[in-house]
Design a protein around this motif. Structure first.
Motif, PDB file in Angstrom:
ATOM      1  N   LEU A 290       0.822  -1.211   0.000  1.00  0.00           N
ATOM      2  CA  LEU A 290       0.000   0.000   0.000  1.00  0.00           C
ATOM      3  C   LEU A 290       0.859   1.264   0.000  1.00  0.00           C
ATOM      4  O   LEU A 290       0.417   2.315  -0.466  1.00  0.00           O
ATOM      5  N   ALA A 291       2.082   1.144   0.514  1.00  0.00           N
ATOM      6  CA  ALA A 291       2.992   2.294   0.546  1.00  0.00           C
ATOM      7  C   ALA A 291       3.869   2.379  -0.702  1.00  0.00           C
ATOM      8  O   ALA A 291       4.764   3.228  -0.781  1.00  0.00           O
ATOM      9  N   GLY A 292       3.615   1.498  -1.673  1.00  0.00           N
ATOM     10  CA  GLY A 292       4.361   1.546  -2.921  1.00  0.00           C
ATOM     11  C   GLY A 292       5.691   0.836  -2.886  1.00  0.00           C
ATOM     12  O   GLY A 292       6.537   1.051  -3.762  1.00  0.00           O
ATOM     13  N   MET A 293       5.900  -0.038  -1.913  1.00  0.00           N
ATOM     14  CA  MET A 293       7.160  -0.772  -1.792  1.00  0.00           C
ATOM     15  C   MET A 293       7.049  -2.136  -2.460  1.00  0.00           C
ATOM     16  O   MET A 293       5.954  -2.659  -2.639  1.00  0.00           O
ATOM     17  N   SER A 294       8.177  -2.713  -2.786  1.00  0.00           N
ATOM     18  CA  SER A 294       8.203  -4.008  -3.478  1.00  0.00           C
ATOM     19  C   SER A 294       8.690  -5.150  -2.598  1.00  0.00           C
ATOM     20  O   SER A 294       8.347  -6.301  -2.847  1.00  0.00           O
ATOM     21  N   TYR A 295       9.484  -4.823  -1.562  1.00  0.00           N
ATOM     22  CA  TYR A 295      10.150  -5.872  -0.800  1.00  0.00           C
ATOM     23  C   TYR A 295       9.820  -5.799   0.691  1.00  0.00           C
ATOM     24  O   TYR A 295       9.570  -4.720   1.236  1.00  0.00           O
ATOM     25  N   ILE A 296       9.883  -6.967   1.336  1.00  0.00           N
ATOM     26  CA  ILE A 296       9.596  -7.061   2.767  1.00  0.00           C
ATOM     27  C   ILE A 296      10.580  -6.230   3.583  1.00  0.00           C
ATOM     28  O   ILE A 296      10.193  -5.549   4.544  1.00  0.00           O
ATOM     29  N   HIS A 297      11.852  -6.248   3.229  1.00  0.00           N
ATOM     30  CA  HIS A 297      12.822  -5.516   4.039  1.00  0.00           C
ATOM     31  C   HIS A 297      12.559  -4.011   4.000  1.00  0.00           C
ATOM     32  O   HIS A 297      12.835  -3.302   4.973  1.00  0.00           O
ATOM     33  N   GLU A 298      12.014  -3.508   2.890  1.00  0.00           N
ATOM     34  CA  GLU A 298      11.729  -2.073   2.796  1.00  0.00           C
ATOM     35  C   GLU A 298      10.674  -1.682   3.827  1.00  0.00           C
ATOM     36  O   GLU A 298      10.804  -0.647   4.505  1.00  0.00           O
ATOM     37  N   GLY A 299       9.616  -2.486   3.938  1.00  0.00           N
ATOM     38  CA  GLY A 299       8.581  -2.187   4.923  1.00  0.00           C
ATOM     39  C   GLY A 299       9.087  -2.334   6.346  1.00  0.00           C
ATOM     40  O   GLY A 299       8.761  -1.528   7.224  1.00  0.00           O
ATOM     41  N   THR A 300       9.896  -3.368   6.584  1.00  0.00           N
ATOM     42  CA  THR A 300      10.399  -3.596   7.944  1.00  0.00           C
ATOM     43  C   THR A 300      11.344  -2.490   8.374  1.00  0.00           C
ATOM     44  O   THR A 300      11.412  -2.136   9.561  1.00  0.00           O
ATOM     45  N   GLN A 301      12.088  -1.948   7.424  1.00  0.00           N
ATOM     46  CA  GLN A 301      13.009  -0.855   7.753  1.00  0.00           C
ATOM     47  C   GLN A 301      12.305   0.497   7.845  1.00  0.00           C
ATOM     48  O   GLN A 301      12.913   1.477   8.281  1.00  0.00           O
ATOM     49  N   ASP A 302      11.028   0.526   7.475  1.00  0.00           N
ATOM     50  CA  ASP A 302      10.222   1.740   7.594  1.00  0.00           C
ATOM     51  C   ASP A 302       9.671   1.808   9.025  1.00  0.00           C
ATOM     52  O   ASP A 302       8.984   0.889   9.480  1.00  0.00           O
ATOM     53  N   THR A 303       9.954   2.873   9.737  1.00  0.00           N
ATOM     54  CA  THR A 303       9.604   2.952  11.161  1.00  0.00           C
ATOM     55  C   THR A 303       8.118   2.753  11.403  1.00  0.00           C
ATOM     56  O   THR A 303       7.713   1.997  12.306  1.00  0.00           O
ATOM     57  N   GLU A 304       7.287   3.396  10.607  1.00  0.00           N
ATOM     58  CA  GLU A 304       5.849   3.316  10.832  1.00  0.00           C
ATOM     59  C   GLU A 304       5.306   1.908  10.551  1.00  0.00           C
ATOM     60  O   GLU A 304       4.503   1.375  11.326  1.00  0.00           O
ATOM     61  N   ILE A 305       5.749   1.308   9.473  1.00  0.00           N
ATOM     62  CA  ILE A 305       5.271  -0.038   9.131  1.00  0.00           C
ATOM     63  C   ILE A 305       5.786  -1.066  10.134  1.00  0.00           C
ATOM     64  O   ILE A 305       5.045  -1.944  10.592  1.00  0.00           O
ATOM     65  N   CYS A 306       7.042  -0.954  10.491  1.00  0.00           N
ATOM     66  CA  CYS A 306       7.612  -1.874  11.476  1.00  0.00           C
ATOM     67  C   CYS A 306       6.857  -1.794  12.802  1.00  0.00           C
ATOM     68  O   CYS A 306       6.607  -2.811  13.461  1.00  0.00           O
TER      69      CYS A 306
END
Length: 462
Positions: A290-306
């Motif tokens: 939903l945030a326009g990311m492609s990979y799991i690590h990108e979301g996990t490294q994003d403070t809000e998503i993590c």
């Protein structure tokens, strides 16, 4: 099959997970000089034909790349699969192995949706593949395949064997067996059913290793590191775990010698893993997409998503499992560290799939416990709320990858997203929420959570 007297574990489903997980444990045993068991494997459907051909050309061997969160890579040649079986419509190749008295285990990896079980562990006969198999005309499901293989074994007098589930399914052996018994009852295969009850066991097991779909880059790195051209190469994270109920009717490999945990009850391990890891994985995949990311690590490294995953485990999972022997706070942190590994390149598309299986299987138990314990549902409700927003965009064709969901009813999904009140329609869906469908407390929490998700999406769109 190799020309020796080794006992055989026949595996159905030669995808990445089996080859990065169970096959590695067998390889470790071989490395220690214990070659008393070996693997054979094939698929019950005509898929992955190129991979099967590549494995056959290499005698079943392939290279496994593993990588730590710090980027340390290791390469290992796996040669434990001694017989790679070509697919045929009659499953003649698989049957030939199944009737061999040396075959003592049939294991399988068919994904969580491949068992067609409802909330009460009853076969859901609304699925075309299952109906086809019940009629006995073709083989499209695990149940149909096993019925064919085991009936041949029964008639051959080849003796008992263990049926070992290697999927992310709570109480996976027990629940598979319930489904299989119902399948044979519905088919009126009473002779086979009696034989199965007397001559098989179905241990529960918990499996864990993140194994993305292989990309061309994996083969390129393998060639650079080893000099080997390997079209069957794959990669996975360095972490690996296997906890198995020690309930085998015809013997088993000595997996405990190479790191597997043989226990009397796997429930505490699998409950922690399914709620902390699998549910959080889905959370990050849906939010990241939903945030326009492609990979799991990108979301996990994003403070809000993590923080969405962190809060879900902290606020709802840990209070719901007070008697768990594991340190759940530590386990939560290990899971998030694993997900943050940028070297895995695990895609949101792979993890986001099968929401209609994952919400009732991975998330609903925590919602149910939260209601029973009087907990706030605000953190756990974010996970289905993310999926609802994901579903809305998927139905509009706005998700940047093909979404696969074996249990999703397309008409129902369309009705939910087009409803005047999508949140209420979503919460009322029994495929997702079972007996809690329409629950007032869940609906109220979902309304709050969905509003937060819409705010999250709006912020990311700026």
């Amino acid at each position: 099959m190799s020309q020796n007297s080794a006992l055989v574990n026949l595996h159905l489903g030669l995808g990445s997970f089996h080859r990065a997980h169970q096959a590695l444990y067998m390889q470790w045993l071989h490395d220690e000089g214990d070659t008393s068991w070996e693997l054979a494997g094939g698929n019950i459907r005509p898929d992955m034909l190129e991979l099967i051909a590549a494995l056959q050309a290499q005698g079943g061997a392939y290279t496994l790349e593993t990588v730590t969160p710090q980027g340390e890579r290791e390469y290992k040649r796996i040669e434990a699969i001694k017989n790679v079986i070509s697919w045929d419509a009659d499953l003649a190749g698989l049957t030939a192995v199944a009737v061999n008295p040396n075959t003592r285990i049939i294991s399988f990896t068919v994904t969580e949706a491949g068992y067609y079980l409802d909330a009460h562990d009853q076969l859901d006969q609304s699925y075309a593949d299952l109906v086809t198999d019940l009629k006995g005309k073709t083989v499209a499901t695990l149940y149909g395949a096993l019925a064919k293989l085991l009936d041949a074994r029964r008639l051959a007098g080849a003796g008992p064997l263990t049926l070992m589930n290697c999927d992310n399914l709570r109480s996976n052996g027990e629940r598979f067996f319930k489904g299989f018994v119902q399948f044979l009852e519905l088919r009126n295969q009473s002779d086979l059913l009696d034989w199965v009850k007397e001559n098989t066991s179905a241990p529960n097991a918990m499996v864990d290793r993140i194994t993305p779909r292989p990309t061309a880059e994996v083969a390129t790195r393998v060639k650079a590191a080893t000099g080997v051209d390997d079209p069957a190469a794959l990669m996975g994270e360095s972490f690996i775990q296997w906890v198995i109920e020690d309930h085998f009717i015809a013997g088993r490999p000595a997996w405990e010698k190479v790191g597997a945990e043989m226990v009397q009850d796997v429930s505490a391990y699998e409950e922690a893993k399914i709620r902390c890891l699998n549910a959080t994985h889905s959370c990050i995949a849906w939010a990241g997409t939903l945030a326009g990311m492609s990979y799991i690590h990108e979301g996990t490294q994003d403070t809000e998503i993590c923080k969405l995953g962190y809060d879900y485990v902290t606020d709802n999972v840990i209070p719901a499992l007070p008697d768990c022997p594991l340190d759940l706070a530590k386990y939560r942190d290990v899971v998030l560290d694993r997900f943050s590994n940028p070297n895995i390149q695990d895609t949101n598309g792979r993890v986001a799939m099968d929401g209609y299986s994952k919400i009732p299987g991975f998330i609903l138990p925590t919602i149910r416990d939260g209601i029973a314990r009087g907990l706030s549902l605000d953190s756990v409700a974010m996970l289905p709320a993310l999926f609802l927003a994901f579903l809305q965009r998927e139905q509009r064709g706005e998700i940047p990858f093909p979404y696969e969901d074996q249990l999703m009813d397309p008409a129902s999904a369309k009705a939910i997203v087009s409803a005047a009140d999508p949140v209420a329609a979503f919460v009322a869906e029994r495929l997702l929420f079972n007996e809690l469908a329409g629950n007032d407390q869940l609906l109220a929490a979902m309304r709050r959570a969905f509003a937060r998700v819409e705010e999250f999406i709006a912020r990311r769109a700026k």
